[in-house]
Design a protein around this motif. Structure first.
Motif, short mmCIF file in Angstrom:
data_model
loop_
_atom_site.label_atom_id
_atom_site.label_comp_id
_atom_site.label_asym_id
_atom_site.label_seq_id
_atom_site.Cartn_x
_atom_site.Cartn_y
_atom_site.Cartn_z
N THR A 197 106.80 96.88 64.79
CA THR A 197 105.47 96.49 64.29
C THR A 197 105.17 95.02 64.44
O THR A 197 104.01 94.62 64.30
CB THR A 197 105.31 96.86 62.80
N GLY A 198 106.19 94.19 64.70
CA GLY A 198 105.95 92.76 64.79
C GLY A 198 105.70 92.10 63.45
O GLY A 198 105.22 90.97 63.38
N LEU A 199 106.05 92.79 62.35
CA LEU A 199 105.86 92.27 60.99
C LEU A 199 107.15 92.45 60.20
O LEU A 199 107.97 93.32 60.53
CB LEU A 199 104.72 93.02 60.28
N SER A 228 103.20 104.00 62.45
CA SER A 228 102.36 102.91 61.93
C SER A 228 101.33 102.48 62.96
O SER A 228 101.63 102.38 64.16
CB SER A 228 103.24 101.71 61.57
N PRO A 229 100.09 102.20 62.54
CA PRO A 229 99.10 101.69 63.49
C PRO A 229 99.50 100.33 64.07
O PRO A 229 98.98 99.93 65.11
CB PRO A 229 97.82 101.59 62.65
N HIS A 230 100.42 99.63 63.37
CA HIS A 230 100.87 98.34 63.88
C HIS A 230 101.82 98.49 65.06
O HIS A 230 102.09 97.51 65.77
CB HIS A 230 101.57 97.55 62.77
N PHE A 231 102.34 99.71 65.28
CA PHE A 231 103.21 99.93 66.45
C PHE A 231 102.44 99.64 67.74
O PHE A 231 102.95 98.95 68.63
CB PHE A 231 103.72 101.37 66.46
N GLY A 232 101.24 100.16 67.86
CA GLY A 232 100.46 99.94 69.07
C GLY A 232 100.12 98.47 69.27
O GLY A 232 100.04 97.99 70.41
N GLU A 233 99.92 97.74 68.18
CA GLU A 233 99.62 96.31 68.30
C GLU A 233 100.83 95.56 68.84
O GLU A 233 100.68 94.65 69.67
CB GLU A 233 99.21 95.76 66.93
N ARG A 234 102.02 95.92 68.37
CA ARG A 234 103.23 95.26 68.83
C ARG A 234 103.56 95.60 70.27
O ARG A 234 103.76 94.72 71.12
CB ARG A 234 104.39 95.67 67.91
N TRP A 235 103.62 96.90 70.58
CA TRP A 235 104.02 97.32 71.93
C TRP A 235 102.88 97.19 72.92
O TRP A 235 103.11 96.99 74.12
CB TRP A 235 104.62 98.72 71.88
N GLY A 236 101.66 97.28 72.43
CA GLY A 236 100.54 97.01 73.32
C GLY A 236 100.55 95.57 73.81
O GLY A 236 100.20 95.28 74.95
N ARG A 237 100.97 94.64 72.95
CA ARG A 237 101.05 93.23 73.37
C ARG A 237 102.09 93.04 74.46
O ARG A 237 101.88 92.24 75.39
CB ARG A 237 101.39 92.37 72.16
N LEU A 785 111.77 85.25 67.21
CA LEU A 785 110.47 85.88 66.96
C LEU A 785 109.50 85.36 68.00
O LEU A 785 109.39 84.15 68.21
CB LEU A 785 109.95 85.52 65.56
N GLU A 786 108.78 86.25 68.65
CA GLU A 786 107.77 85.81 69.59
C GLU A 786 106.62 85.15 68.84
O GLU A 786 106.46 85.30 67.62
CB GLU A 786 107.27 87.00 70.42
N ALA A 787 105.79 84.43 69.58
CA ALA A 787 104.74 83.61 68.96
C ALA A 787 103.87 84.42 68.01
O ALA A 787 103.57 84.00 66.89
CB ALA A 787 103.89 82.97 70.05
N GLU A 788 103.45 85.63 68.47
CA GLU A 788 102.56 86.44 67.63
C GLU A 788 103.26 86.92 66.38
O GLU A 788 102.68 86.91 65.28
CB GLU A 788 102.04 87.65 68.42
N ALA A 789 104.51 87.36 66.52
CA ALA A 789 105.25 87.86 65.36
C ALA A 789 105.49 86.74 64.36
O ALA A 789 105.44 86.95 63.13
CB ALA A 789 106.57 88.47 65.80
N LEU A 790 105.76 85.54 64.84
CA LEU A 790 105.95 84.39 63.95
C LEU A 790 104.67 84.09 63.19
O LEU A 790 104.68 83.95 61.95
CB LEU A 790 106.40 83.18 64.77
N ARG A 791 103.57 83.98 63.89
CA ARG A 791 102.29 83.67 63.23
C ARG A 791 101.87 84.78 62.28
O ARG A 791 101.47 84.51 61.13
CB ARG A 791 101.21 83.47 64.30
N ASP A 792 101.98 86.03 62.73
CA ASP A 792 101.57 87.15 61.88
C ASP A 792 102.45 87.26 60.63
O ASP A 792 101.95 87.60 59.54
CB ASP A 792 101.62 88.46 62.67
N SER A 793 103.73 86.96 60.78
CA SER A 793 104.64 87.04 59.64
C SER A 793 104.27 86.01 58.58
O SER A 793 104.32 86.28 57.38
CB SER A 793 106.08 86.81 60.09
N ILE A 794 103.93 84.83 59.03
CA ILE A 794 103.54 83.78 58.09
C ILE A 794 102.30 84.21 57.29
O ILE A 794 102.25 84.09 56.07
CB ILE A 794 103.28 82.46 58.84
N LEU A 795 101.30 84.73 58.01
CA LEU A 795 100.10 85.20 57.32
C LEU A 795 100.40 86.41 56.43
O LEU A 795 99.78 86.59 55.38
CB LEU A 795 99.02 85.56 58.36
#
Length: 963
Positions: A197-199, A228-237, A785-795
């Motif tokens: 999920t990248g989260l 999870s709908p977040h699966f597509g966001e992670r693997w789609g990226r 952590l890739e850039a998106e996962a790092l930023r998303d985790s912080i938020l």
């Protein structure tokens, strides 16, 4: 050691490192040289500077690394890492009259930029390797049929959970290595949650997993995360990295891609729906040619072909033939590297230097994409089209029919108007302002500030001449041309600006309209074609007072290239008024004869018809970037990649070495003679027996889960590929993939339920001595952590993440050409990073800092760096500081006890509880920090101390890595 010795050994080390870098290039360096640099050298330099041509003018050879390193009669031509000091760059930029190469025609800006990037990167050149390498044949492992290997027998019967583990353990046992112990449950949950999920996992998810002592506890976690709908966001990226996704074009003409987001959402939905990979391939390459169930299905398949549209395009290229071939080359590159793991674009100018891919194979594929419509043949980025590429309206059949009828009628009227314009005009530029509708202010009547130059070099301008600023860099921002109309009455007017487009024009000309409602500035790209009377572009509709109260000003602030100012036309919206003003010059025309008067009337009537038609335009439909089918035709081979030097015809087809390997039957190699052949190509790539397609994809999946590929060169399975560490496992997964309906989720699930995935990442010195690169998986690699996962985790942990899915990321009022700072505030948005606007040449700062994928290229593997810039960003960025404050506020509101807050913070950040020592140190830190803020109110001291603590957690390595 003395200072001279330090300098000497430092220089020696620098030299040896550079020599090593020259001989051991990364795959991306080789690909960049072969696909971008070598074609330019071959086409533009080899005729005078190569052994093949028998010429070395100026003593310089550019067909080998040794040649340019030696230099010419005038010395070095390339200073590695320093393009501005390189004589080659000065020559191709025509820096002086005595140094202009190629001498007959200056290279386009995009090609100059490629050579600049190459030199800045150290001028990596693989051509010495090419001479020493041996060509591979159809017997190469990647071209052979996928086998059906039997899982090997192993000694340790307890460790394997799946057949995957047997393949891994067999290699470990052979090398006398033992797998690491299993990861603890907290580590495993954090790993799986980020991977899928990248989260990070929530506290509730951690507690649920810890409490579940059943044998299938982790299976339930994996199944939940896959849904999870977040699966597509992670693997789609991951897929968007390959598809070089961006929301703008980049390069010299960085125009927005306002509808690119539809492809992004299609990819995310496809991963969430577990769309069979075979269908995923066919839709992206030929969705417009596939059968459809209904209008929604048709729209989805159109959107899918955005895969072929998204690449950067050299829209400033004046040679249309070359521009189209550059687009075709980019489509060949993304298709073959993404789906097949082959660098076919290297064969554009010559047979592939490493792989058995002849130039005829390249042009066999090029014929397919050349028979596909990608660029718009109408008015590129003109006032009406606002784009240079194909798009499809996404409406009902009736809505589309109405739009098509309107477009046809508008094109017909504009064509008739152009004919009338051509017949009646005898001025140098062919356009007489006195015979045009509305109020026209020519540059001869404009208020000019600064030294502008009059010219009539280009065609299609108003009255006697037009003005340009001379592209004087020192005077940029100091020159303006102000057009002030004398309007007969107040009301709404359509405003149009005339300029003469050319490749050397500025791409961001500021045009300011001063109307009754204030000022509005529009940035125009004057390299792009005009729409009205082959001279004017549409600026908009504005309200003006009567008389001389309004104006239009053309400026030069911030421009690079020539700025042109010709004329401005003000058209009242009411048809009758338009007719009246258009005929205002009848009296002057009578002296020229009856035919001129009739022509003027017909011209004015046609202007009225066009204005009336535009006022009745159907509501704009949503649109998608989508290729369209053209008429199937073959291409002749372009000798050395030059479209002006044609060789024999190459019938459309595919990559011949696959047929020679015997992996696919010959009938699958034939492209259709009437269509483009794109559907046949899609079916060929997606064939269950294709030796590359399934291997390449399962290798990518393995890489994202395990930290390195079974084949380490993820998008190169050719001669320069690293051989697979576990070839039988690669084929086992590839065969399972095709047999299980090409389900990506099923392959992910099988890998994650294996023992090798669930291993710990503890370091083992003895194992490291035998396998320092962990090629055989004696432990689970740690991952950044890739850039998106790092930023998303912080938020996510601050409670600020906006999880709204899908939709357009770009505002609707962007200028035709985006400046790199146009979306500087993007980091302030709190949506998931996959939904942020990705502007080529200007991606969000945090993503760039943490190794975001270059959207200009196909990126299979991102860089994973730890740099001082990253540390400074985490320490000083306003974005991080604000998040730390928000997290502190959340913790303070959640509990009144410091110990509870500390445990919550550690759980949210690291997925674990603090050790007793960490808890004690944190309490001491909070107390000491508050004591140092004695001058502040107590509540503020408390808030600041907790914000500092939260900030410190965000900067830790543990937060940025996954074990």
């Amino acid at each position: 050691m003395s200072l001279p010795k330090i300098i000497f050994f430092g220089a020696l080390l620098y030299l040896s490192c550079n020599l090593l870098a020259a001989d051991k290039l990364t795959p991306s360096q080789r690909d960049f040289f072969e696909s971008k640099v070598r074609p330019i050298l071959v086409e533009s330099c080899y005729s005078c500077h190569s052994l093949e041509a028998g010429k070395s003018k100026g003593g310089l050879l550019l067909d080998s690394r040794a040649g340019w390193q030696k230099g010419g009669d005038s010395g070095l031509v390339i200073v590695s890492g320093k393009p501005d000091e390189s004589r080659l760059i000065k020559a191709i930029e025509w820096a002086s009259e005595d140094l202009q190469m190629p001498p007959k025609e200056k290279l386009g800006p995009d090609k100059i930029q490629v050579l600049r990037q190459w030199i800045e990167a150290g001028a990596p050149d693989p051509r010495v390797q090419a001479a020493a390498s041996q060509s591979i044949t159809a017997n190469h492992w990647a071209f052979k049929s996928v086998q059906v290997p039997v899982p090997p027998k192993v000694k340790d019967l307890k460790w394997p959970r799946t057949p995957i583990d047997q393949f891994i353990l067999a290699e470990l046992e052979q090398k006398r290595l033992k797998p690491a112990p299993p990861a603890d449950k907290r580590t495993l949950l954090r790993r799986a949650t980020f991977d899928l999920t990248g989260l990070p996992p929530t506290a509730a998810e951690i507690e649920t997993f810890l409490a579940d002592q059943t044998p299938d506890a982790f299976t339930k976690v994996v199944d939940r995360l896959l849904q999870s709908p977040h699966f597509g966001e992670r693997w789609g990226r991951h897929w968007l990295d390959l598809a070089r996704y961006a929301d703008s074009n980049g390069l010299e003409v960085n125009t927005p891609y306002p509808n690119a987001w539809r492809y992004r959402d299609y990819v995310i939905k496809s991963f969430n729906d577990d769309k069979p990979y075979r269908d995923f391939i066919r839709e992206q390459l030929a969705g417009d040619l596939l059968p459809v169930k209904d209008i929604a299905d048709q729209h989805e398949k159109w959107i899918a072909t955005g895969f072929l549209m998204l690449g950067p395009k050299a829209l400033g290229e004046p040679d249309r033939t070359r521009l189209i071939m550059d687009v075709v080359d980019e489509q060949i590159d993304v298709t073959t590297r993404t789906f097949l793991g082959l660098t076919v674009s290297c064969a554009r100018c010559h047979d592939h230097k490493f792989d058995p891919i002849p130039t005829r194979d390249y042009y066999a594929l090029a014929g397919i994409f050349h028979s596909t419509l990608t660029l718009d043949d109408g008015n590129p980025l003109g006032a009406g089209a606002a784009r240079a590429w194909q798009e499809r309206p996404l409406g009902t059949l009736e809505q589309i029919r109405q739009q098509e009828e309107y477009d046809r009628e508008l094109q017909r009227l504009q064509a008739e108007l152009a004919q009338l314009q051509q017949i009646q005009q005898n001025l140098p530029g062919g356009i007489d302002s006195s015979q045009m509708a509305g109020v026209v202010v020519d540059n001869l009547k404009a208020e000019v500030t600064g030294n502008w130059r009059a010219s009539n070099y280009s065609t299609n301008f108003v009255d006697k001449n037009y003005l340009h600023d001379g592209d004087e860099k020192s005077a940029k921002g100091k020159k303006t041309v102000r057009f002030v109309p004398d309007l007969p009455r107040a009301g709404a007017y359509e405003v149009r600006l005339a300029y003469t487009p050319r490749f050397d024009r500025a791409t961001n000309v500021p045009v300011t309209i001063h109307s009754e409602k204030g000022e509005k500035t529009i940035r125009l790209n004057q390299r792009l074609a005009t729409e009205f009377d082959k001279a004017f572009v549409y600026l908009g509709i504005f309200d003006f007072a009567a008389g001389t109260n309004g104006s239009v000003t053309v400026g030069t602030e911030g421009t690079k290239g020539f700025v042109v100012a010709d004329a401005v036309q003000f058209l009242p919206l009411e048809s009758q008024s338009t007719m009246t003003m258009a005929m205002r010059s009848e009296a002057t025309l009578k002296s020229e004869g009856k035919s001129a008067l009739i022509a003027a009337r017909e011209h004015a009537q046609m202007q009225v018809k066009i204005t009336d038609l535009r006022s009745q335009a159907p509501p704009p439909l949503p649109a998608a970037m989508s290729v369209q089918e053209g008429k199937g035709h073959n291409l002749q081979i372009h000798l050395r990649g030059d479209p002006q030097r044609l060789g024999v015809e190459a019938p459309r087809g595919f990559i011949s070495v696959v047929e020679q390997s015997g992996a696919l039957k010959p009938e699958t190699q034939i492209a259709h003679t009437q269509s483009s052949g794109r559907l046949e190509l899609a079916d060929w790539i997606a064939h269950p027996d294709h030796p590359l397609t399934s291997r390449v994809m399962v290798n990518r999946i393995w890489y994202h889960l395990m930290g390195r590929g079974l084949v380490d060169t993820l998008d190169n399975f050719g001669a320069l590929a690293e051989p697979p560490t576990h070839p039988e496992l690669l084929d086992f997964l590839a065969r399972r993939f095709s047999e299980r309906q090409w389900s990506i989720k099923k392959i992910i699930r099988e890998i994650m339920l294996s023992s090798v995935y669930q291993m710990g990442s503890e370091f083992n010195p003895a194992a490291y001595q035998k396998d320092p690169e962990n090629r055989y998986y004696w432990r689970k690699p740690q991952k950044h952590l890739e850039a998106e996962a790092l930023r998303d985790s912080i938020l996510f942990i601050t409670g600020e993440l906006d999880i709204t899915q899908g939709g357009a990321p770009l505002p609707g009022n962007l200028p035709p050409v985006i400046q790199t700072d146009a979306l500087a505030a993007t980091d302030n948005l709190h949506r998931r990073s996959v939904y942020l606007p990705i502007i080529r040449n200007g991606a969000p700062e945090m993503l760039q800092t943490f190794d975001f994928a270059d959207p200009h290229a196909v990126v299979a593997r991102r860089h994973a760096t730890s740099t001082a810039m990253q540390a400074l960003f985490l320490m000083n960025s306003p974005f991080i500081n604000e998040r730390a404050k928000a997290w502190a506020t959340r913790l303070l509101q959640a509990s009144s006890e410091d110990t509870s807050r500390i445990r919550t913070a550690f759980t949210q950040a690291f997925g674990r509880l603090p050790a007793p020592r960490e808890e004690k140190l944190t309490l001491n830190f909070l107390n000491q920090f508050q004591a140092s803020l004695i001058s502040f109110p107590e509540a503020e001291r408390h808030q600041r101390a907790w914000a500092a603590f939260c900030h410190s957690l965000l900067t830790t390595a543990e937060f940025r890595f996954v074990n």
